[in-house]
Design a protein around this motif. Structure first.
Motif, PDB file in Angstrom:
ATOM      1  N   GLY A  29      31.410 -21.988  16.206  1.00 16.31           N
ATOM      2  CA  GLY A  29      32.141 -22.124  17.463  1.00 16.31           C
ATOM      3  C   GLY A  29      32.442 -23.559  17.829  1.00 16.31           C
ATOM      4  N   ILE A  30      32.393 -24.453  16.843  1.00 15.87           N
ATOM      5  CA  ILE A  30      32.672 -25.877  17.045  1.00 15.87           C
ATOM      6  C   ILE A  30      34.028 -26.162  16.423  1.00 15.87           C
ATOM      7  CG2 ILE A  30      31.918 -28.232  16.547  1.00 15.87           C
ATOM      8  CD1 ILE A  30      29.040 -27.048  16.268  1.00 15.87           C
ATOM      9  N   ASN A  31      34.939 -26.730  17.201  1.00 20.61           N
ATOM     10  CA  ASN A  31      36.309 -26.948  16.744  1.00 20.61           C
ATOM     11  C   ASN A  31      36.717 -28.411  16.835  1.00 20.61           C
ATOM     12  OD1 ASN A  31      36.992 -24.068  16.435  1.00 20.61           O
ATOM     13  ND2 ASN A  31      36.610 -24.053  18.640  1.00 20.61           N
ATOM     14  N   ARG A  48      32.178 -28.019  21.063  1.00 20.65           N
ATOM     15  CA  ARG A  48      32.397 -26.701  21.650  1.00 20.65           C
ATOM     16  C   ARG A  48      33.171 -26.885  22.952  1.00 20.65           C
ATOM     17  NH1 ARG A  48      26.733 -25.531  19.789  1.00 20.65           N
ATOM     18  NH2 ARG A  48      26.976 -24.152  17.997  1.00 20.65           N
ATOM     19  N   GLU A  49      32.515 -27.441  23.944  1.00 20.32           N
ATOM     20  CA  GLU A  49      33.158 -27.653  25.247  1.00 20.32           C
ATOM     21  C   GLU A  49      33.632 -29.086  25.425  1.00 20.32           C
ATOM     22  OE1 GLU A  49      30.472 -26.214  28.220  1.00 20.32           O
ATOM     23  OE2 GLU A  49      30.153 -24.345  27.113  1.00 20.32           O
TER      24      GLU A  49
END
Length: 127
Positions: A29-31, A48-49
């Protein structure tokens, strides 16, 4: 919460290393959140965020490899990371599994990235 604000890795093989992290970290979930070209080399930011990992290009010899571990939400994410990292050009450095020398619930996988860094995904909760 992490004790780090961010981590920065340097490489002479930016394009290949950036592509590796794009593919391998997506399983967690890391972009990639940005890429900027700079005089000394490009920099890609991942998170992530918010951006917590920077991959930066450098000139000269490849920097000394480091070990970096990413927190997974469950064992399945560890397995997905490992598979994605190998597909993206990483070298296996430890298949997904329990590492009892750390503790009974330490479930991790290790891969060497294109720049030589030892990259880990770990889940430390019960199955």
């Amino acid at each position: 919460m992490s004790i780090f604000d961010h981590v920065s890795l340097k490489t002479t093989r930016l394009e290949e290393t950036q592509g590796f992290y794009e593919a391998a970290l997506a399983a967690l979930g890391i972009n990639k959140r940005f890429y900027v070209e700079r005089e000394e080399g490009g920099v890609a930011g991942f998170g992530r965020e918010r951006v917590e990992l920077f991959i930066g290009g450098v000139q000269g010899p490849e920097p000394t490899p480091v070990h970096v571990a990413f927190r997974a939400k469950n064992r399945e994410e560890v397995e997905e990371f490992h598979a994605a990292a190998l597909t993206a050009g990483g070298t296996d450095n430890g298949a997904p599994g329990i590492r009892p020398k750390y503790h009974e619930n330490y479930y991790a996988a290790f891969v060497i990235d294109p720049a030589g860094n030892n990259v880990e995904a770990v889940f430390q909760g019960p199955a």
